[in-house]
Design a protein around this motif. Structure first.
Motif, PDB file in Angstrom:
ATOM      1  N   GLU A   1     -27.837 100.311  95.962  1.00 13.60           N
ATOM      2  CA  GLU A   1     -29.177 100.175  95.371  1.00 13.60           C
ATOM      3  C   GLU A   1     -30.247 100.590  96.373  1.00 13.60           C
ATOM      4  OE1 GLU A   1     -30.545  99.170  92.383  1.00 13.60           O
ATOM      5  OE2 GLU A   1     -28.532  99.569  91.630  1.00 13.60           O
ATOM      6  N   GLU A   2     -30.040 100.142  97.607  1.00 13.74           N
ATOM      7  CA  GLU A   2     -30.978 100.477  98.667  1.00 13.74           C
ATOM      8  C   GLU A   2     -31.018 101.990  98.886  1.00 13.74           C
ATOM      9  OE1 GLU A   2     -30.864  99.099 103.129  1.00 13.74           O
ATOM     10  OE2 GLU A   2     -30.564  97.392 101.783  1.00 13.74           O
ATOM     11  N   PHE A   3     -29.828 102.575  98.862  1.00 12.22           N
ATOM     12  CA  PHE A   3     -29.662 104.013  99.050  1.00 12.22           C
ATOM     13  C   PHE A   3     -30.418 104.777  97.961  1.00 12.22           C
ATOM     14  CE2 PHE A   3     -27.130 107.911  98.399  1.00 12.22           C
ATOM     15  CZ  PHE A   3     -26.991 108.374  99.699  1.00 12.22           C
ATOM     16  N   MET A   4     -30.249 104.312  96.710  1.00 12.52           N
ATOM     17  CA  MET A   4     -30.922 104.973  95.586  1.00 12.52           C
ATOM     18  C   MET A   4     -32.437 104.769  95.686  1.00 12.52           C
ATOM     19  SD  MET A   4     -28.447 106.406  94.071  1.00 12.52           S
ATOM     20  CE  MET A   4     -29.210 107.055  92.578  1.00 12.52           C
TER      21      MET A   4
ATOM     22  N   PHE B   1     -32.183 108.741  98.438  1.00 13.44           N
ATOM     23  CA  PHE B   1     -31.136 109.568  99.037  1.00 13.44           C
ATOM     24  C   PHE B   1     -30.112 110.058  98.014  1.00 13.44           C
ATOM     25  CE2 PHE B   1     -32.378 106.578 102.499  1.00 13.44           C
ATOM     26  CZ  PHE B   1     -33.050 107.515 103.263  1.00 13.44           C
ATOM     27  N   GLY B   2     -30.068 109.373  96.886  1.00 13.11           N
ATOM     28  CA  GLY B   2     -29.077 109.724  95.877  1.00 13.11           C
ATOM     29  C   GLY B   2     -29.682 110.543  94.757  1.00 13.11           C
TER      30      GLY B   2
ATOM     31  N   SER C   1     -17.567 101.941 103.009  1.00 16.16           N
ATOM     32  CA  SER C   1     -18.701 102.285 102.150  1.00 16.16           C
ATOM     33  C   SER C   1     -19.983 102.469 102.958  1.00 16.16           C
ATOM     34  CB  SER C   1     -18.915 101.193 101.091  1.00 16.16           C
ATOM     35  OG  SER C   1     -17.948 101.297 100.087  1.00 16.16           O
ATOM     36  N   GLY C   2     -20.173 101.638 103.991  1.00 15.74           N
ATOM     37  CA  GLY C   2     -21.375 101.743 104.820  1.00 15.74           C
ATOM     38  C   GLY C   2     -21.460 103.114 105.476  1.00 15.74           C
ATOM     39  N   ALA C   3     -20.346 103.543 106.066  1.00 15.51           N
ATOM     40  CA  ALA C   3     -20.322 104.843 106.738  1.00 15.51           C
ATOM     41  C   ALA C   3     -20.469 105.973 105.723  1.00 15.51           C
ATOM     42  CB  ALA C   3     -19.021 105.006 107.523  1.00 15.51           C
ATOM     43  N   ALA C   4     -19.877 105.806 104.533  1.00 16.34           N
ATOM     44  CA  ALA C   4     -19.981 106.839 103.497  1.00 16.34           C
ATOM     45  C   ALA C   4     -21.443 107.037 103.086  1.00 16.34           C
ATOM     46  CB  ALA C   4     -19.132 106.457 102.284  1.00 16.34           C
ATOM     47  N   LEU C   5     -22.162 105.928 102.904  1.00 17.39           N
ATOM     48  CA  LEU C   5     -23.581 106.021 102.541  1.00 17.39           C
ATOM     49  C   LEU C   5     -24.377 106.682 103.671  1.00 17.39           C
ATOM     50  CD1 LEU C   5     -23.901 102.515 100.887  1.00 17.39           C
ATOM     51  CD2 LEU C   5     -24.298 104.683  99.716  1.00 17.39           C
TER      52      LEU C   5
END
Lengths: 272, 237
Positions: A76-79, A83-84, A52-56
Motif C-alpha cells: 500500500e505504501e509502495f502504491m 512507484f507502482g 517481499s521487502g527487497a522485491a519492493l
C-alpha cells in the motif's frame, strides 16, 4: 481495465524481470510458471527471489519490471508513493503457527492467532522470527501488535533467513514460528513442527502482482510487465496455480483468486 | 546418515544416467567458472609477475613501497568474500547503474565477471609467490643468456609451473564452489543462470536433501575431473 497505452516501447531483448518472494521460489511455483510464460508470450521470465521487502525495493529502484509479493501494508505504501502501476490480487495461501509437538505454550488451545502469540510470549517459549522484512516477517509483526506484545527476550530470536531456513532452525531448537503453508508443506518430514494454529482471518496471505511505474528508472519494460500480469491472471494460469502441488504434497499450495474474485476472502488491506 | 548415503547413491546415479537438467546445470557451472579462471589468468599472471620481487644472485632488491602496498592489496583480495564481489558487480550492472546499458545482470556472463573478480587476486598472489620461490640464480642465468624481459618472464613462469598449477587450481576451486556471487549476480534462474552451488542451496531450501547431496556429489566429481586433467597436463610438460 486500467491498463494504459504503451508509451514506453519495450526493448527487443524480450526479458521480463520479476522480483518475487522466496516462498514462490522455494515451492517451485515460479520455476513451473516460467516456461508457460515463454510459451504463451515469447518472453523470457527472469525471476529474482528475494523477500517481499527487497522485491519492493528493487521495484522502487526500477531494477524490476513487475513484482509478485505478499506484504499488504508495504505494498500500500509502495502504491501510495507512486512507484507502482497496476496492482491486482493473484492468489492466496495462509500462514500457520507451528511449533513443538508438546506445545508448552498451549498454542493449540488459543482461540485467535493473536492470543496464540500472547500465549507464546507469556510462556517465554522459544520463538524464531524471520527478521528479514519479508512479507511473513511483516505478518508476524502484525500479529505481535494485535496481541499488544513487544517481543523481546532470550526466547525470541531472529534467523535473518528465508522461510525454509527459518523452519529448519526452529525445528532444531523445537521453537515456535510463523510460516506460510506452502513452504511448510514443501519441507515435509524434514521439519518436526506440527501445525498448531490455522484459519484466523489475520493469517490469510494474499499475493499481488504489481507492475512498476516506468518513471522509477530507465528501461522498465512496461509491456513485458503487463504481459506477465495478464498471464498470471489468465484463467488457464489460474487453474494451473490451483492444481500446483496437489500431486507432490496431496494438497494445493496456493488458491488462485484473480481480479477481486477473492476480494471477500482477502484480508482487508491495512492503511489507506 | 541415511539421507547422506541416499544422496551419494542418487548423485552417482545422476552422473551416470545423463539426467538432462543436471548435466546442463553442471555444464553451465563448468563454462562460467572456467571462463572466469581464464580471465583471472590473463589479468592475474601479469600482475603477479610484476609484483614478484626482483631477485639477483647477490640477494633481494628492496621491494619498492608501491609494490609492497600493491602486493598487500592483492593478498587481501585473495580473501575477498564472494558475496561482496557479487554485491559490487550487481550494483555496477543494475540497469540504472553505471554499466546498466550492457544488460548483463542475471546472465552467465555477469556470473563469470563476478567470479573473475574473485579469482584474479588469488591467481596474482599465487603467481607472485611461485616466482618468488624460484632459485634467484635462475633469473640471472637467463639474463646472461640474453633473454629479453618478456622471454625471461615466460621462462620463469615455466620453471615455476608447479606453483602456477596451484594458482590455477586455487582460482578455479574458489569460483566453482562459491555461491554468494553466483546467487546475487545470476539470480539462480532455472535454465539460465542456475549452477550447481545455487541449485544445491535451492534444494536445501526446499527440503530435498537427497537431491542437494546428489548435486554436491556432481560438483565434487566435476572439480576432481578438472583438477585431475590439470595435474596430468602439468606432469607431461
Amino acid at each position: 481495465m486500467p491498463s494504459t497505452a504503451q508509451e514506453a516501447t519495450p526493448r527487443a531483448a524480450g526479458e521480463v524481470i520479476l522480483a518475487t518472494t522466496t516462498s514462490t521460489a522455494d515451492t517451485g511455483l515460479i520455476d513451473a510458471l516460467a516456461p508457460l510464460f515463454l510459451e504463451k508470450t515469447g518472453l523470457t521470465l527472469k525471476p529474482v527471489a528475494v523477500g517481499s521487502g527487497a522485491a519492493l525495493e528493487l521495484g522502487e529502484r526500477g531494477e524490476a519490471d513487475v513484482l509478485l509479493v505478499h506484504s499488504p501494508a508495504a505494498e500500500e505504501e509502495f502504491m501510495a508513493g507512486g512507484f507502482g502501476g497496476d496492482r491486482r490480487t493473484v492468489m492466496f495461501n495462509d500462514f500457520l503457527i507451528v511449533g513443538p509437538e508438546a506445545d508448552p505454550a498451549k498454542v493449540g488451545e488459543a482461540a485467535t492467532a493473536a492470543s496464540a502469540m500472547a500465549a507464546i510470549a507469556a510462556a517465554e517459549a522459544p520463538f524464531v522470527s524471520r527478521g528479514d522484512d519479508s512479507g511473513t516477517h511483516a505478518l508476524e509483526k502484525k500479529l505481535w501488535k494485535a496481541a499488544a506484545i513487544e517481543p523481546v527476550g532470550a526466547w525470541y530470536t531472529e534467523s535473518g533467513s528465508g522461510m525454509a531456513d527459518t523452519l529448519r532452525i526452529a525445528s532444531e531448537k523445537q521453537a515456535y514460528t510463523v510460516t506460510d503453508r506452502g513452504t511448510w508443506l514443501s519441507m515435509g518430514d524434514v521439519v518436526e513442527l506440527p501445525m498448531l494454529h490455522e484459519g484466523d482471518a489475520m493469517l490469510r496471505n494474499v499475493y499481488h502482482v504489481i507492475t512498476i511505474n516506468p518513471a522509477n528508472g530507465k528501461e522498465i519494460d512496461t509491456a513485458g510487465a503487463e504481459a506477465f500480469r495478464d498471464f498470471i491472471l489468465d484463467p488457464a494460469t489460474q487453474a494451473f496455480i490451483g492444481d500446483f502441488g496437489v500431486e507432490e504434497f496431496g494438497q494445493a499450495l496456493f488458491t488462485p483468486c484473480a481480479d477481486g474474485r477473492c476480494a471477500a476472502l482477502a484480508t482487508p488491506v491495512a492503511g489507506s | 546418515m541415511s539421507d547422506l548415503l541416499a544422496g551419494l547413491v542418487e548423485g552417482i546415479r545422476l552422473l551416470l544416467s545423463g539426467n538432462a537438467e543436471v548435466w546442463s546445470i553442471a555444464w553451465l557451472s563448468l563454462r562460467v567458472s572456467l571462463g572466469a579462471t581464464m580471465v583471472a589468468l590473463v589479468l592475474g599472471v601479469p600482475v603477479g609477475a610484476v609484483l614478484a620481487h626482483r631477485r639477483t644472485a647477490h640477494g633481494d632488491l628492496p621491494p619498492g613501497t608501491a609494490r609492497t602496498l600493491a602486493l598487500g592489496a592483492v593478498h587481501a583480495g585473495m580473501g575477498l568474500p564472494p558475496v561482496v564481489a557479487g554485491l559490487i558487480v550487481s550494483m555496477l550492472l543494475w540497469r540504472n547503474g553505471p554499466l546498466g546499458a550492457l544488460h548483463l545482470l542475471y546472465t552467465p556472463l555477469a556470473m563469470a565477471i563476478a567470479q573473475a573478480a574473485i579469482a584474479t587476486p588469488i591467481v596474482a598472489g599465487l603467481t607472485a609467490a611461485a616466482l618468488n620461490g624460484l632459485d634467484p640464480g635462475y633469473r640471472l642465468q637467463l639474463r646472461s643468456m640474453g633473454a629479453g624481459p618478456l622471454r625471461e618472464t615466460w621462462l620463469l613462469l615455466r620453471e615455476a609451473r608447479v606453483g602456477m598449477l596451484a594458482a590455477v587450481v586455487a582460482g578455479f576451486g574458489a569460483v566453482i564452489s562459491e555461491v554468494g556471487a553466483a546467487m546475487m549476480v545470476g539470480g539462480n534462474i532455472k535454465g539460465q543462470t542456475r549452477v550447481l552451488t545455487t541449485a544445491t542451496v535451492l534444494e536445501v531450501n526446499r527440503g530435498q536433501f537427497e537431491m542437494a547431496v546428489a548435486l554436491s556429489v556432481v560438483l565434487l566429481a566435476l572439480v576432481y575431473g578438472v583438477t585431475l586433467v590439470l595435474t596430468i597436463a602439468q606432469g607431461r610438460r
